[in-house]
Design an enzyme around this catalytic site. Structure first.
Site, PDB file in Angstrom:
ATOM      1  N   THR A  10      44.931  47.974  38.491  1.00 56.51           N
ATOM      2  CA  THR A  10      44.235  46.714  38.234  1.00 56.51           C
ATOM      3  C   THR A  10      44.397  46.357  36.756  1.00 56.51           C
ATOM      4  O   THR A  10      44.369  47.214  35.893  1.00 56.51           O
ATOM      5  CB  THR A  10      42.744  46.859  38.578  1.00 56.51           C
ATOM      6  N   GLY A  68      36.133  49.772  43.917  1.00 55.70           N
ATOM      7  CA  GLY A  68      35.700  48.418  44.245  1.00 55.70           C
ATOM      8  C   GLY A  68      34.455  48.326  45.099  1.00 55.70           C
ATOM      9  O   GLY A  68      33.617  47.437  44.881  1.00 55.70           O
TER      10      GLY A  68
END
Lengths: 132, 170
Positions: free
Chosen positions: A1, A55
Site C-alpha cells: 500500500t 485493513g
C-alpha cells in the site's frame, strides 16, 4: 500500500491511498485503502490521513475518520489523536500505521509495526525519507 | 507560502535491519522520487489534490511497492487494485476497488470523485468507467512481477494465512 497526504499553500488538505491489497486475497476481499473514513480521509477542519496495515481492523474502527473527528471535536493535535487511535487499533489486535497532515502544516506518523516506509517534505526545506 | 507533504510506502513486519540492501535502496529511491514529484507541485502553488496524485502515481509506477505495477496477486493469480482520494476542502471523495486495467488507480479514484455522482465504483464497472474517462489502460500483466508471483506461490505451497504473508512482505 502507498499513500500521500498534503496541505497546500491555501491551507487545503488532501489524502490519497492506493494498494494491491492482500497477497492471496479471495472472494473480492477489500481492505481499508478504498474505504473512505477507514484507510483514507481528508477534512480541512481537521487533517488528512492515509493508512496502511491490517485493513479489517482499520475498517472496524474507522481509523482515518476517527483521527479527524478527535481533532475536530476534542481539539487534540494530530500526533495525540493519531497515537490514541493507533493504540486502540493495537488493543483490537490490528497492526499498521498512519501518516497525517493538518492545515497548520503539522506532519506526523503513528504506527505499531516495524518496516514502515515513509517520507516528508515541507516548504521550510525539510526532506526526509526513512524506513522504520 | 507554506506547504507540507507526507508519504508512505506501506508497512510490513520486516524491520529495517532485515531488509536486503537493494530493497532498502530501492524503497528509499522510490520514496525520494515521489516526494520530489509532490513537492514540485506544491512549490509551484499547486493544489494538495494534485500533489497527492503526483506522489502516488510515482509509487504506483514503481514495482517495489504494493500498488499499481508490483502489486500483490490474488489467490487466483490476478492483480486487483484499490485506491481512494479525498479533498479536505469540499469533502469530495472517490474510490475504486478491484480495478484491473487502469495504469494509475489513483487517477481512476479521482475521476470517480470529479466525473461521477458516486464515491465508490468496483470491478468491471470501475474498469468500464475508466475506459469511458479515457484513462490510460494497460493489459493485466503490466502489474505482474516475478517477486510477487513467487510470494503467492510460497503462500499456496506452505498454506500460510493471508496475514502471515502480507505482514511479512508488506
Amino acid at each position: 500500500t502507498v499513500g500521500a497526504v498534503a496541505v497546500d499553500s491555501e491551507g487545503n488538505v488532501a489524502a490519497g491511498t492506493s494498494t494491491g491489497g492482500l497477497t492471496g486475497k479471495r472472494w473480492g476481499r477489500i481492505g481499508d485503502s478504498p474505504v473512505i473514513g477507514a484507510g483514507n480521509y481528508a477534512d480541512n477542519r481537521a487533517c488528512g490521513v492515509s493508512a496502511t496495515g491490517a485493513g479489517e481492523f482499520f475498517i472496524r474502527l474507522g481509523v482515518a475518520h476517527e483521527i479527524c473527528a478527535r481533532m475536530r471535536m476534542l481539539g487534540e493535535d494530530a500526533k495525540t489523536a493519531s497515537d490514541h487511535v493507533i493504540k486502540e487499533l493495537g488493543l483490537l489486535g490490528g497492526t499498521g500505521g498512519v501518516i497525517v497532515t493538518a492545515p497548520d502544516g503539522t506532519a506526523t506518523f503513528a504506527f505499531n509495526t516495524p518496516g514502515m516506509y515513509r517520507g516528508k517534505a515541507t516548504s521550510k526545506g525539510d526532506r526526509m525519507v526513512a524506513i522504520y | 507560502k507554506s506547504w507540507t507533504l507526507v508519504i508512505h510506502g506501506g508497512a510490513g513486519s520486516m524491520a529495517r535491519d532485515k531488509l536486503a540492501p537493494e530493497q532498502d535502496s530501492a524503497a528509499r529511491a522510490g520514496l525520494t522520487k515521489a516526494l520530489e514529484a509532490g513537492s514540485t507541485v506544491l512549490e509551484k502553488g499547486g493544489s494538495a489534490m494534485d500533489a497527492v496524485s503526483a506522489a502516488i502515481m510515482v509509487l504506483e509506477d514503481d514495482e517495489h511497492f504494493n500498488a499499481g505495477r508490483g502489486a500483490v496477486f490474488t489467490y487466483k493469480g490476478v492483480n486487483e487494485l484499490d485506491a481512494s482520494i479525498m479533498d479536505g476542502k469540499t469533502l469530495g471523495a472517490g474510490a475504486v476497488t478491484g480495478a484491473r486495467y487502469t495504469k494509475n488507480p489513483i487517477l481512476l479514484a479521482r475521476a470517480v470523485m470529479e466525473k461521477s455522482p458516486h464515491v465508490m465504483l468496483s470491478r468491471e464497472g470501475a474498469d468500464e468507467f475508466s475506459r469511458e474517462q479515457g484513462l490510460e489502460q494497460v493489459s493485466p500483466d503490466y502489474f505482474a512481477t516475478p517477486e510477487r508471483w513467487r510470494q503467492l506461490e510460497e503462500l499456496k505451497a506452505k498454506k500460510l494465512g493471508w496475514y502471515d504473508v502480507d505482514l511479512k512482505y508488506g
